[in-house]
Design a protein around this motif. Structure first.
Motif, PDB file in Angstrom:
ATOM      1  N   GLY A 224       0.893  -1.087  -0.228  1.00  0.00           N
ATOM      2  CA  GLY A 224      -0.051  -0.022   0.057  1.00  0.00           C
ATOM      3  C   GLY A 224       0.747   1.231  -0.147  1.00  0.00           C
ATOM      4  N   ILE A 225       1.923   1.253   0.910  1.00  0.00           N
ATOM      5  CA  ILE A 225       2.862   2.380   0.894  1.00  0.00           C
ATOM      6  C   ILE A 225       3.562   2.590  -0.515  1.00  0.00           C
ATOM      7  CG2 ILE A 225       5.024   3.213   1.874  1.00  0.00           C
ATOM      8  CD1 ILE A 225       4.104   1.748   4.684  1.00  0.00           C
ATOM      9  N   ALA A 226       4.129   1.407  -1.042  1.00  0.00           N
ATOM     10  CA  ALA A 226       4.636   1.505  -2.262  1.00  0.00           C
ATOM     11  C   ALA A 226       3.940   2.104  -3.588  1.00  0.00           C
ATOM     12  CB  ALA A 226       5.168   0.029  -2.709  1.00  0.00           C
ATOM     13  N   ASP A 227       2.623   1.488  -3.537  1.00  0.00           N
ATOM     14  CA  ASP A 227       1.948   1.991  -4.611  1.00  0.00           C
ATOM     15  C   ASP A 227       1.394   3.654  -4.384  1.00  0.00           C
ATOM     16  OD1 ASP A 227       1.384  -0.236  -5.735  1.00  0.00           O
ATOM     17  OD2 ASP A 227      -0.177  -0.836  -4.652  1.00  0.00           O
ATOM     18  N   TYR A 228       1.258   4.226  -3.159  1.00  0.00           N
ATOM     19  CA  TYR A 228       0.889   5.487  -2.774  1.00  0.00           C
ATOM     20  C   TYR A 228       2.158   6.459  -3.177  1.00  0.00           C
ATOM     21  CZ  TYR A 228      -1.268   9.319  -0.205  1.00  0.00           C
ATOM     22  OH  TYR A 228      -1.735  10.350   0.240  1.00  0.00           O
ATOM     23  N   VAL A 229       3.254   6.114  -2.499  1.00  0.00           N
ATOM     24  CA  VAL A 229       4.448   7.179  -2.881  1.00  0.00           C
ATOM     25  C   VAL A 229       5.234   6.870  -4.146  1.00  0.00           C
ATOM     26  CG1 VAL A 229       4.845   7.615  -0.238  1.00  0.00           C
ATOM     27  CG2 VAL A 229       5.967   5.608  -1.474  1.00  0.00           C
ATOM     28  N   GLY A 230       4.738   5.717  -4.695  1.00  0.00           N
ATOM     29  CA  GLY A 230       5.351   5.389  -6.210  1.00  0.00           C
ATOM     30  C   GLY A 230       6.802   4.930  -6.213  1.00  0.00           C
TER      31      GLY A 230
ATOM     32  N   THR B 258      16.569  -6.515 -14.641  1.00  0.00           N
ATOM     33  CA  THR B 258      15.429  -6.481 -14.017  1.00  0.00           C
ATOM     34  C   THR B 258      15.137  -4.926 -13.649  1.00  0.00           C
ATOM     35  OG1 THR B 258      14.660  -8.795 -13.826  1.00  0.00           O
ATOM     36  CG2 THR B 258      13.312  -7.164 -12.708  1.00  0.00           C
ATOM     37  N   PHE B 259      15.893  -4.649 -12.407  1.00  0.00           N
ATOM     38  CA  PHE B 259      15.875  -3.246 -11.789  1.00  0.00           C
ATOM     39  C   PHE B 259      16.355  -2.126 -12.684  1.00  0.00           C
ATOM     40  CE2 PHE B 259      16.975  -5.856  -7.728  1.00  0.00           C
ATOM     41  CZ  PHE B 259      15.519  -6.137  -7.558  1.00  0.00           C
ATOM     42  N   TYR B 260      17.195  -2.489 -13.771  1.00  0.00           N
ATOM     43  CA  TYR B 260      17.644  -1.445 -14.430  1.00  0.00           C
ATOM     44  C   TYR B 260      16.352  -1.035 -15.472  1.00  0.00           C
ATOM     45  CZ  TYR B 260      20.310   0.982 -18.262  1.00  0.00           C
ATOM     46  OH  TYR B 260      20.751   1.734 -19.124  1.00  0.00           O
ATOM     47  N   VAL B 261      15.613  -2.073 -15.903  1.00  0.00           N
ATOM     48  CA  VAL B 261      14.677  -1.779 -16.942  1.00  0.00           C
ATOM     49  C   VAL B 261      13.457  -1.421 -16.171  1.00  0.00           C
ATOM     50  CG1 VAL B 261      13.207  -2.655 -18.675  1.00  0.00           C
ATOM     51  CG2 VAL B 261      15.841  -3.151 -18.654  1.00  0.00           C
ATOM     52  N   LEU B 262      12.881  -1.766 -15.559  1.00  0.00           N
ATOM     53  CA  LEU B 262      11.546  -1.481 -14.763  1.00  0.00           C
ATOM     54  C   LEU B 262      11.341  -0.274 -14.129  1.00  0.00           C
ATOM     55  CD1 LEU B 262      10.511  -4.836 -12.296  1.00  0.00           C
ATOM     56  CD2 LEU B 262       9.880  -4.169 -14.645  1.00  0.00           C
ATOM     57  N   PRO B 263      10.357   0.518 -14.362  1.00  0.00           N
ATOM     58  CA  PRO B 263      10.160   1.870 -13.849  1.00  0.00           C
ATOM     59  C   PRO B 263      10.158   1.680 -12.601  1.00  0.00           C
ATOM     60  CG  PRO B 263       8.095   1.050 -14.874  1.00  0.00           C
ATOM     61  CD  PRO B 263       9.085  -0.188 -15.110  1.00  0.00           C
ATOM     62  N   LYS B 264      10.613   2.913 -11.930  1.00  0.00           N
ATOM     63  CA  LYS B 264      10.544   2.868 -10.340  1.00  0.00           C
ATOM     64  C   LYS B 264       9.059   3.310  -9.952  1.00  0.00           C
ATOM     65  CE  LYS B 264      12.223   6.049  -6.535  1.00  0.00           C
ATOM     66  NZ  LYS B 264      12.899   7.077  -6.272  1.00  0.00           N
ATOM     67  N   GLY B 265       8.466   4.129 -10.702  1.00  0.00           N
ATOM     68  CA  GLY B 265       6.858   4.386 -10.309  1.00  0.00           C
ATOM     69  C   GLY B 265       6.862   5.899  -9.944  1.00  0.00           C
ATOM     70  N   VAL B 266       5.947   6.570 -10.321  1.00  0.00           N
ATOM     71  CA  VAL B 266       5.675   7.886 -10.449  1.00  0.00           C
ATOM     72  C   VAL B 266       5.462   8.290  -8.876  1.00  0.00           C
ATOM     73  CG1 VAL B 266       4.576  10.139 -11.383  1.00  0.00           C
ATOM     74  CG2 VAL B 266       4.841   7.995 -12.747  1.00  0.00           C
ATOM     75  N   SER B 267       6.317   9.051  -8.300  1.00  0.00           N
ATOM     76  CA  SER B 267       6.180   9.755  -6.996  1.00  0.00           C
ATOM     77  C   SER B 267       5.332  11.108  -7.036  1.00  0.00           C
ATOM     78  CB  SER B 267       7.377  10.177  -6.406  1.00  0.00           C
ATOM     79  OG  SER B 267       7.238  10.720  -5.231  1.00  0.00           O
ATOM     80  N   GLN B 268       4.312  11.040  -6.298  1.00  0.00           N
ATOM     81  CA  GLN B 268       3.410  12.186  -6.167  1.00  0.00           C
ATOM     82  C   GLN B 268       3.811  13.156  -5.177  1.00  0.00           C
ATOM     83  OE1 GLN B 268       1.340  12.821  -8.751  1.00  0.00           O
ATOM     84  NE2 GLN B 268       1.914  10.511  -9.728  1.00  0.00           N
TER      85      GLN B 268
ATOM     86  N   LYS C 112       7.885   1.367  -5.604  1.00  0.00           N
ATOM     87  CA  LYS C 112       7.875  -0.362  -5.335  1.00  0.00           C
ATOM     88  C   LYS C 112       8.793  -0.949  -5.686  1.00  0.00           C
ATOM     89  CE  LYS C 112       4.064  -0.845  -7.983  1.00  0.00           C
ATOM     90  NZ  LYS C 112       3.225  -1.677  -8.620  1.00  0.00           N
ATOM     91  N   LYS C 113       9.664  -0.118  -6.667  1.00  0.00           N
ATOM     92  CA  LYS C 113      11.099  -0.783  -6.977  1.00  0.00           C
ATOM     93  C   LYS C 113      12.348  -0.840  -5.906  1.00  0.00           C
ATOM     94  CE  LYS C 113      13.704   1.090 -10.445  1.00  0.00           C
ATOM     95  NZ  LYS C 113      14.351   0.821 -11.799  1.00  0.00           N
ATOM     96  N   ASN C 114      11.999   0.169  -5.306  1.00  0.00           N
ATOM     97  CA  ASN C 114      13.112   0.230  -4.001  1.00  0.00           C
ATOM     98  C   ASN C 114      12.606  -0.700  -2.969  1.00  0.00           C
ATOM     99  OD1 ASN C 114      14.422   2.402  -5.026  1.00  0.00           O
ATOM    100  ND2 ASN C 114      13.211   3.853  -3.984  1.00  0.00           N
ATOM    101  N   PHE C 115      11.488  -1.075  -2.796  1.00  0.00           N
ATOM    102  CA  PHE C 115      10.775  -2.094  -1.972  1.00  0.00           C
ATOM    103  C   PHE C 115      11.299  -3.401  -2.363  1.00  0.00           C
ATOM    104  CE2 PHE C 115       8.095   1.193  -0.305  1.00  0.00           C
ATOM    105  CZ  PHE C 115       8.024   0.907   1.151  1.00  0.00           C
ATOM    106  N   MET C 116      11.043  -3.723  -3.618  1.00  0.00           N
ATOM    107  CA  MET C 116      11.663  -5.076  -4.271  1.00  0.00           C
ATOM    108  C   MET C 116      12.890  -5.220  -4.115  1.00  0.00           C
ATOM    109  SD  MET C 116      10.480  -5.959  -8.242  1.00  0.00           S
ATOM    110  CE  MET C 116      11.252  -7.728  -8.867  1.00  0.00           C
ATOM    111  N   LYS C 117      14.015  -4.170  -4.281  1.00  0.00           N
ATOM    112  CA  LYS C 117      15.245  -4.237  -4.148  1.00  0.00           C
ATOM    113  C   LYS C 117      15.613  -4.844  -2.981  1.00  0.00           C
ATOM    114  CE  LYS C 117      17.226  -1.020  -7.670  1.00  0.00           C
ATOM    115  NZ  LYS C 117      18.023  -0.013  -7.944  1.00  0.00           N
ATOM    116  N   PHE C 118      14.758  -4.063  -1.940  1.00  0.00           N
ATOM    117  CA  PHE C 118      15.369  -4.104  -0.447  1.00  0.00           C
ATOM    118  C   PHE C 118      15.217  -5.606  -0.201  1.00  0.00           C
ATOM    119  CE2 PHE C 118      13.628  -4.944   3.727  1.00  0.00           C
ATOM    120  CZ  PHE C 118      14.748  -4.533   4.494  1.00  0.00           C
ATOM    121  N   PHE C 119      13.949  -6.373  -0.552  1.00  0.00           N
ATOM    122  CA  PHE C 119      13.640  -7.540  -0.195  1.00  0.00           C
ATOM    123  C   PHE C 119      14.664  -8.632  -1.033  1.00  0.00           C
ATOM    124  CE2 PHE C 119       9.929  -6.092   1.538  1.00  0.00           C
ATOM    125  CZ  PHE C 119       9.584  -6.500   2.666  1.00  0.00           C
TER     126      PHE C 119
END
Length: 433
Positions: free
Chosen positions: A82-88, A207-217, A90-97
């Motif tokens: 929910g946090i990842a979707d809201y702040v845009g 994967t991390f290089y190509v995937l979009p980070k997500g748009v931060s609002q 999710k790639k950072n969360f995926m990288k962390f795990f």
């Protein structure tokens, strides 16, 4: 990296490639080499270990840690996604795990009885990292692929993961089996954990290089955002009460999935401890060959299950598959020889290959036609599956601790029996929903 359009081939392939990177964890760590290695640490058949203020069987300890990890994933993933979707981001969360899991695998090189707590921390990191990264990996799919592309690219990811994990497992098997002494074999097992961590870490970079980070609002995380995921799950629960067919099916899935997942997670531990192998060399080779047999037969099982479901219907096919699982519990209680174990592995692969995909596709078919937010429904499905794993592993650990692993496996037939009864109660098409 330039921004790639949704549905572009390069973007889809980069997403699917993460399966190549992380699937080595499930095959080498969760299913084969680590259970073998863990068994070598305990030479006496009735040996116990002290951890967290308790004295227990080694298999009970690993069952409890596994159950606890899934509990952590169950309660944190709705919040974090929910946090990842809201702040845009999710790639950072995926990288962390991903990095958490990778370093956890590398840390298993130092796993020992003498430092059991830090050793179990590494095991926890690997398991949490794998399942935690999958939460965000799966959530990318609707962002990067159109509806008509999702099934195909998901299948491609599965195929890449299967190929990559088998390649590394065969290499790890070669590392272990070419050694002459038991101590040298164990050392190669330790090195195989490092290869898994490095493989996962290195191959995920594309994967991390190509995937979009997500748009931060520029959104700030508030209390409502933290618990938004749970609110969505609660909403789905109330909606399920108005859909008798879907609700009853989910009850059945929850029960039989407990047993299926527990057997898949504990099968090699059972084979390592309960089968009368001639020596350690036969045990190591036999168990790893069994895992490969399961993987290969699972492909055939998935095809046969798909054909059966198309001809006889999903629920009837699931009932038959659960009956086979139930009979396997009885068979496992009596099996002693390696040949008997190989036979069991073949049948496990046959029913394992179809039960998971068929269970998920059946759930999808039973969703109401008016459902727009299928993501929330599948989040609910995933949470139900993980809670089932926690309960199944806990029950297995308790029965194992007070009696034997054979009794624990036999006890699981009750879950399959209840699951079969509940599947018979799922209304047929055209009946009251």
């Amino acid at each position: 990296m330039e921004h790639l359009k949704k549905g572009s081939k390069k973007l889809l392939n980069a997403w699917a490639f993460y399966d190549w990177a992380n699937s080595v964890y499930t095959l080498t760590i969760a299913s084969s080499i680590f259970p073998l290695f863990y068994g070598t640490l305990f030479t006496s058949e009735d040996e116990t270990i002290a951890a967290f203020g308790f004295v227990m069987k080694p298999t009970v300890l690993i069952s409890i840690i596994t159950a606890f990890t899934f509990l952590v994933v169950t309660f944190t993933s709705p919040i974090l996604s929910g946090i990842a979707d809201y702040v845009g981001n999710k790639k950072n969360f995926m990288k962390f795990f991903c990095y958490l899991g990778s370093f956890g695998c590398i840390g298993l090189y130092w796993f020992s009885k003498e430092s059991i707590h830090i050793s179990l921390l590494f095991y926890f990191m690997g398991l949490l990292g794998y399942w935690g990264s999958l939460v965000f990996y799966n959530s990318y799919l609707p962002d990067i692929a159109f509806d008509e592309q999702q099934d195909q690219i998901s299948a491609k990811g599965f195929s890449l993961g299967y190929i990559g994990s088998v390649i590394l497992l065969v290499a790890n098997l070669g590392m272990v089996m070419t050694q002459e002494t038991g101590a040298e074999k164990v050392e190669m097992m330790r090195y195989s954990f490092i290869t898994v961590g490095i493989w996962w870490l290195v191959f995920s970079q594309y994967t991390f290089y190509v995937l979009p980070k997500g748009v931060s609002q520029g959104h700030k995380v508030t209390k409502d955002v933290l618990f938004n995921g749970f609110k969505e799950l609660k909403m789905v629960w109330f909606q399920l009460k108005q859909n008798l067919r879907l609700k009853r099916y989910l009850y059945a899935f929850f029960v039989f999935s407990m047993a299926v997942q527990t057997i898949m997670l504990m099968a090699v531990y059972f084979g390592e401890k309960e089968i009368a192998w001639l020596d350690d060399a036969q045990k190591t080779q036999g168990l790893i060959v069994s895992i490969l047999v399961i993987q290969l037969v699972a492909i055939l099982g998935a095809v046969l299950t798909s054909i059966a479901s198309a001809k006889y219907g999903n629920v009837k096919t699931l009932i038959v598959v659960n009956i086979i699982w139930m009979l396997l519990c009885f068979y496992a209680y009596f099996m002693i020889t390696p040949v008997q174990f190989y036979i069991a592995a073949g049948f496990v692969g046959l029913v394992m290959g179809g039960v998971q995909s068929l269970a998920r596709s059946t759930y999808s078919k039973f969703l109401p036609d008016t459902t727009e937010d299928t993501t929330s429904y599948f989040s609910f499905f995933d949470v139900a599956e993980k809670i089932g794993i926690v309960i199944g592993m806990t029950v297995f650990a308790v029965v194992d601790q007070i009696s034997t692993m054979r009794n624990a496996i036999l006890f699981l037939f009750i879950f399959f029996l209840i699951g079969i009864v509940l599947l018979f109660r799922v209304p047929k098409h055209g009946e009251l929903n």
